[in-house]
Design a protein around this motif. Sequence first.
Motif, mmCIF file in Angstrom:
data_model
loop_
_atom_site.group_PDB
_atom_site.id
_atom_site.type_symbol
_atom_site.label_atom_id
_atom_site.label_comp_id
_atom_site.label_asym_id
_atom_site.label_seq_id
_atom_site.Cartn_x
_atom_site.Cartn_y
_atom_site.Cartn_z
ATOM 1 N N VAL A 37 -8.524 13.206 10.405
ATOM 2 C CA VAL A 37 -7.278 12.971 9.673
ATOM 3 C C VAL A 37 -7.005 14.100 8.682
ATOM 4 C CG1 VAL A 37 -6.188 11.485 7.950
ATOM 5 C CG2 VAL A 37 -7.272 10.475 9.959
ATOM 6 N N GLU A 38 -8.042 14.553 7.977
ATOM 7 C CA GLU A 38 -7.851 15.626 7.005
ATOM 8 C C GLU A 38 -7.409 16.924 7.691
ATOM 9 O OE1 GLU A 38 -7.702 15.408 3.828
ATOM 10 O OE2 GLU A 38 -8.297 13.309 3.754
ATOM 11 N N LEU A 39 -7.977 17.217 8.850
ATOM 12 C CA LEU A 39 -7.562 18.413 9.593
ATOM 13 C C LEU A 39 -6.115 18.275 10.066
ATOM 14 C CD1 LEU A 39 -10.760 19.166 11.726
ATOM 15 C CD2 LEU A 39 -9.889 20.463 9.757
ATOM 16 N N TYR A 40 -5.760 17.080 10.520
ATOM 17 C CA TYR A 40 -4.378 16.836 10.940
ATOM 18 C C TYR A 40 -3.414 17.040 9.774
ATOM 19 C CZ TYR A 40 -0.163 14.109 11.770
ATOM 20 O OH TYR A 40 1.153 13.708 11.853
ATOM 21 N N LYS A 41 -3.769 16.511 8.631
ATOM 22 C CA LYS A 41 -2.898 16.627 7.467
ATOM 23 C C LYS A 41 -2.759 18.079 7.022
ATOM 24 C CE LYS A 41 -3.679 13.496 4.255
ATOM 25 N NZ LYS A 41 -4.461 12.561 3.398
ATOM 26 N N GLN A 42 -3.864 18.834 7.090
ATOM 27 C CA GLN A 42 -3.798 20.249 6.739
ATOM 28 C C GLN A 42 -2.896 21.008 7.700
ATOM 29 O OE1 GLN A 42 -5.114 22.192 4.248
ATOM 30 N NE2 GLN A 42 -5.746 20.311 3.195
ATOM 31 N N ALA A 43 -3.006 20.682 8.984
ATOM 32 C CA ALA A 43 -2.234 21.393 10.007
ATOM 33 C C ALA A 43 -0.746 21.071 9.942
ATOM 34 C CB ALA A 43 -2.777 21.065 11.392
ATOM 35 N N THR A 44 -0.407 19.866 9.518
ATOM 36 C CA THR A 44 0.986 19.428 9.523
ATOM 37 C C THR A 44 1.629 19.430 8.136
ATOM 38 O OG1 THR A 44 0.281 17.109 9.348
ATOM 39 C CG2 THR A 44 0.635 18.007 11.563
ATOM 40 N N GLY A 45 0.848 19.761 7.118
ATOM 41 C CA GLY A 45 1.406 19.817 5.770
ATOM 42 C C GLY A 45 1.618 18.461 5.123
ATOM 43 N N VAL A 46 0.965 17.419 5.639
ATOM 44 C CA VAL A 46 1.078 16.084 5.053
ATOM 45 C C VAL A 46 0.244 16.032 3.783
ATOM 46 C CG1 VAL A 46 0.592 13.628 5.370
ATOM 47 C CG2 VAL A 46 1.496 14.980 7.264
ATOM 48 N N SER A 47 0.854 15.656 2.671
ATOM 49 C CA SER A 47 0.132 15.592 1.400
ATOM 50 C C SER A 47 -0.143 14.159 0.948
ATOM 51 C CB SER A 47 0.931 16.320 0.305
ATOM 52 O OG SER A 47 2.219 15.733 0.154
ATOM 53 N N LEU A 48 0.470 13.183 1.618
ATOM 54 C CA LEU A 48 0.249 11.786 1.259
ATOM 55 C C LEU A 48 -1.190 11.380 1.528
ATOM 56 C CD1 LEU A 48 3.426 10.107 2.802
ATOM 57 C CD2 LEU A 48 2.981 10.511 0.375
ATOM 58 N N ARG A 49 -1.719 10.516 0.683
ATOM 59 C CA ARG A 49 -3.046 9.946 0.905
ATOM 60 C C ARG A 49 -2.857 8.683 1.743
ATOM 61 N NH1 ARG A 49 -7.198 11.498 -3.757
ATOM 62 N NH2 ARG A 49 -6.335 13.546 -4.259
ATOM 63 N N THR A 50 -3.428 8.704 2.928
ATOM 64 C CA THR A 50 -3.065 7.697 3.929
ATOM 65 C C THR A 50 -4.132 6.634 4.176
ATOM 66 O OG1 THR A 50 -3.915 9.171 5.665
ATOM 67 C CG2 THR A 50 -1.570 9.315 5.147
ATOM 68 N N GLY A 51 -5.228 6.643 3.419
ATOM 69 C CA GLY A 51 -6.337 5.767 3.762
ATOM 70 C C GLY A 51 -6.365 4.414 3.086
ATOM 71 N N ALA A 52 -5.496 4.170 2.089
ATOM 72 C CA ALA A 52 -5.623 2.987 1.236
ATOM 73 C C ALA A 52 -5.747 1.683 2.007
ATOM 74 C CB ALA A 52 -4.433 2.919 0.275
ATOM 75 N N ARG A 53 -4.938 1.501 3.014
ATOM 76 C CA ARG A 53 -4.916 0.218 3.735
ATOM 77 C C ARG A 53 -6.133 0.008 4.644
ATOM 78 N NH1 ARG A 53 0.058 -0.581 5.572
ATOM 79 N NH2 ARG A 53 0.839 1.036 4.152
ATOM 80 N N PHE A 54 -6.973 1.025 4.771
ATOM 81 C CA PHE A 54 -8.134 0.908 5.650
ATOM 82 C C PHE A 54 -9.401 0.472 4.921
ATOM 83 C CE2 PHE A 54 -5.607 4.363 7.798
ATOM 84 C CZ PHE A 54 -5.145 3.571 8.839
ATOM 85 N N PHE A 69 0.831 -1.194 0.000
ATOM 86 C CA PHE A 69 0.000 0.000 0.000
ATOM 87 C C PHE A 69 0.873 1.253 0.000
ATOM 88 C CE2 PHE A 69 -2.906 -3.098 1.963
ATOM 89 C CZ PHE A 69 -4.022 -2.904 1.149
ATOM 90 N N PRO A 70 0.297 2.394 -0.424
ATOM 91 C CA PRO A 70 1.018 3.656 -0.276
ATOM 92 C C PRO A 70 1.403 3.857 1.177
ATOM 93 C CG PRO A 70 -0.924 3.950 -1.643
ATOM 94 C CD PRO A 70 -1.017 2.572 -1.065
ATOM 95 N N PRO A 71 2.512 4.539 1.438
ATOM 96 C CA PRO A 71 2.971 4.705 2.824
ATOM 97 C C PRO A 71 1.964 5.468 3.669
ATOM 98 C CG PRO A 71 4.151 6.188 1.340
ATOM 99 C CD PRO A 71 3.387 5.242 0.474
#
Length: 241
Positions: free
Chosen positions: A85-102, A33-35
């Motif tokens: 998760v989306e708010l966390y990613k916005q706040a931390t600048g994470v651009s990876l899509r992290t949901g694939a494995r779920f 899966f994507p990281p």
Amino acid sequence: MSGFALHTLFDLLAWGAAALAALWLTRVRKIAFPPVTTELAYVAALVLGAGTGAVLFGTLNMIVSGVPAVARSIEGGIAGAILGVELYKQATGVSLRTGARFALPLAVGVAVGRIGCHLAGLEDFTHGTPTALPWAHDFGDGVPRHPVQLYESAAMAAFALVYVIKVSNRDAAWIDRGFYLAVGFYGLQRFVWEFFKPYGTILGPFTVFHLLSAVLVAWAVAMLVTAQHAGDADDRAAAEI
């Protein structure tokens, strides 16, 4: 065993089944899966969002339905987890899509958990409306009702089966975007089943969960479209190199 105890048992079974599904995909089927980030803040955002959404929407639906009580909602938990998760990613600048494995854990968890809702009976307030259909279920009060919890369980089990076939064949689109497909399918089937539930309406014929289902489907479609565009851009860049 009381309805509450049965519901709690199947909640635990749902979590366990979801975890086993995730391990099976990565350890047995060796799906890459994507990281995904494992930072504690990410996990906290997911869990806090899920818990808040579950109680917020579950309780809101009870109030709208004229049964003022604190309640939990699977769909509210899904929506809350995504938002957290989306708010966390916005706040931390994470651009990876992290949901694939779920994707598979989501489908399996709902499929198992809804069986517990059915077994919990009327007190769980997830039962269907009265019907004369031959597969109607009487929860003990003499009224045959749609076993709507089992409709949802069967729908998500069917999605899980298709998903397993697709990823086992190394279908890149399902591996990379499976979570959006799972959320979109969940929202779509949930929207349909809501017409067979005794919940109070909030906008015309629509319940709280009709509206929430529509939001989840819209989010999933938007994410699938942007993922497709990103993939097309990557392909063009690779072709130019």
